[in-house]
Design a protein around this motif. Structure first.
Motif, PDB file in Angstrom:
ATOM      1  N   VAL A  36       0.847  -1.194   0.000  1.00 37.40           N
ATOM      2  CA  VAL A  36       0.000   0.000   0.000  1.00 37.40           C
ATOM      3  C   VAL A  36       0.878   1.238   0.000  1.00 37.40           C
ATOM      4  O   VAL A  36       1.953   1.265   0.612  1.00 37.40           O
ATOM      5  N   HIS A  38       1.041   4.978   1.264  1.00 42.13           N
ATOM      6  CA  HIS A  38       0.404   5.751   2.325  1.00 42.13           C
ATOM      7  C   HIS A  38      -0.078   7.117   1.827  1.00 42.13           C
ATOM      8  O   HIS A  38       0.589   7.767   1.024  1.00 42.13           O
ATOM      9  N   LEU A  50       0.906  -3.992   4.603  1.00 42.33           N
ATOM     10  CA  LEU A  50      -0.366  -3.627   5.198  1.00 42.33           C
ATOM     11  C   LEU A  50      -0.223  -3.685   6.707  1.00 42.33           C
ATOM     12  O   LEU A  50       0.000  -4.762   7.268  1.00 42.33           O
ATOM     13  N   LEU A  71      -8.000  -1.625   5.312  1.00 41.50           N
ATOM     14  CA  LEU A  71      -7.146  -1.122   4.234  1.00 41.50           C
ATOM     15  C   LEU A  71      -7.558  -1.604   2.853  1.00 41.50           C
ATOM     16  O   LEU A  71      -7.358  -0.901   1.858  1.00 41.50           O
ATOM     17  N   THR A  72      -8.129  -2.819   2.765  1.00 41.42           N
ATOM     18  CA  THR A  72      -8.370  -3.415   1.445  1.00 41.42           C
ATOM     19  C   THR A  72      -9.752  -4.039   1.255  1.00 41.42           C
ATOM     20  O   THR A  72     -10.058  -4.509   0.168  1.00 41.42           O
ATOM     21  N   ALA A 114      -8.751  -0.152  -2.064  1.00 40.67           N
ATOM     22  CA  ALA A 114      -7.916   0.644  -1.166  1.00 40.67           C
ATOM     23  C   ALA A 114      -8.776   1.592  -0.344  1.00 40.67           C
ATOM     24  O   ALA A 114      -9.710   2.209  -0.853  1.00 40.67           O
ATOM     25  N   SER A 115      -8.460   1.713   0.944  1.00 46.49           N
ATOM     26  CA  SER A 115      -9.205   2.620   1.823  1.00 46.49           C
ATOM     27  C   SER A 115      -8.736   4.051   1.616  1.00 46.49           C
ATOM     28  O   SER A 115      -7.776   4.326   0.891  1.00 46.49           O
ATOM     29  N   THR A 117      -7.244   5.877   3.718  1.00 47.05           N
ATOM     30  CA  THR A 117      -5.983   6.153   4.409  1.00 47.05           C
ATOM     31  C   THR A 117      -4.756   5.790   3.572  1.00 47.05           C
ATOM     32  O   THR A 117      -3.630   6.074   3.975  1.00 47.05           O
ATOM     33  N   VAL A 118      -4.972   5.148   2.425  1.00 49.02           N
ATOM     34  CA  VAL A 118      -3.870   4.828   1.515  1.00 49.02           C
ATOM     35  C   VAL A 118      -4.217   5.317   0.117  1.00 49.02           C
ATOM     36  O   VAL A 118      -5.384   5.357  -0.273  1.00 49.02           O
ATOM     37  N   ALA A 121      -3.523   0.455  -3.295  1.00 47.07           N
ATOM     38  CA  ALA A 121      -3.132  -0.896  -2.891  1.00 47.07           C
ATOM     39  C   ALA A 121      -2.794  -1.633  -4.180  1.00 47.07           C
ATOM     40  O   ALA A 121      -3.645  -1.776  -5.060  1.00 47.07           O
TER      41      ALA A 121
END
Length: 234
Positions: A36, A38, A50, A71-72, A114-115, A117-118, A121
């Motif tokens: 990921v 950032h 991750l 995150l994913t 991808a969330s 916060t990143v 991914a």
């Protein structure tokens, strides 16, 4: 979260515990790892595994599952704990211990999202890994060596293949993981001698070359064989 670790003469302050997950995937021809990029914090714009902080009320296993999902959007992934990485210099100006996890998945089974916060991914080929944050390159290398040892002792590599596969696909998977070139006829003879594969009355579809026979791994046969003392050794 501040944790104090007692030693014989003093206590060492630990600023916190993090979780870092190495997600291996196989994309038909290449062994890859999910990374990921950032989107915030001190590591903004950089690539890493991750990871995230272990929260006070959760176990490390629960934290690993939560972090993956946040995150994913990947859920209910089997993760195996590797070890704690405790080098006091792994994070500059802070004392952070991380617990490493790893897993193997078939890429085609998951839709990675991808969330916020990143930034991204993305899957990276194992031989084309960028410079990662903190000691994540070291964690990845440790995970790969662990995977290479495990794949020789148990048929875990089948998790990276589709349900139906050819012997050539299986051989290429082992070549990618082990980083070696295998002799085709020897590999075929050895893997079929184990009697873990079920030959299907099916062949590859929509290929430009001669269609090869398809096989599948039978976990029930493996379970019965191990109960009789079978030892998978590749």
């Amino acid at each position: 979260m501040i944790i104090e670790v007692a030693t014989e003469n003093k206590k060492i302050a630990v600023d916190g515990i993090t979780i870092d997950c190495v997600i291996f995937g196989f994309n038909k021809e290449s062994l890859e790892v999910l990374l990921v990029q950032h989107a915030e914090g001190e590591s903004i714009g950089k690539w890493g595994l991750l990871g995230g902080w272990l929260q006070k009320e959760e176990s490390s296993d629960d934290a690993a599952q939560r972090i993956l999902y946040e995150l994913t959007s990947m859920d209910n992934i089997y993760l195996e704990q590797l070890k704690a990485f405790t080098n006091p210099k792994r994070v500059v100006e802070r004392r952070v211990v991380t617990i490493g996890y790893y897993t193997l998945i078939n890429r085609e089974d998951y839709n990675i999202k991808a969330s916020l916060t990143v930034r991204e991914a993305k899957w990276h080929k194992i031989n084309d890994i960028p410079d990662l944050i903190f000691d994540h390159n070291e964690i990845l290398e440790f995970s790969l060596v662990h995977l290479q040892n495990r794949v020789r002792q148990a048929p875990i590599g089948f998790n990276l293949l589709p349900e139906k596969f050819t012997l050539l696909q299986l051989m290429h998977l082992y070549e990618e993981i082990l980083g070696i070139e295998l002799e085709k006829s020897n590999f075929r003879r050895k893997i079929l001698h184990m009697k873990l594969l079920v030959g299907l009355d099916e062949k590859q579809q929509d290929v430009s070359h001669r269609a090869a026979k398809l096989y599948k791994f039978d976990s029930e046969i493996y379970k019965k064989l191990t109960q009789k003392g079978f030892n998978f050794e590749f």
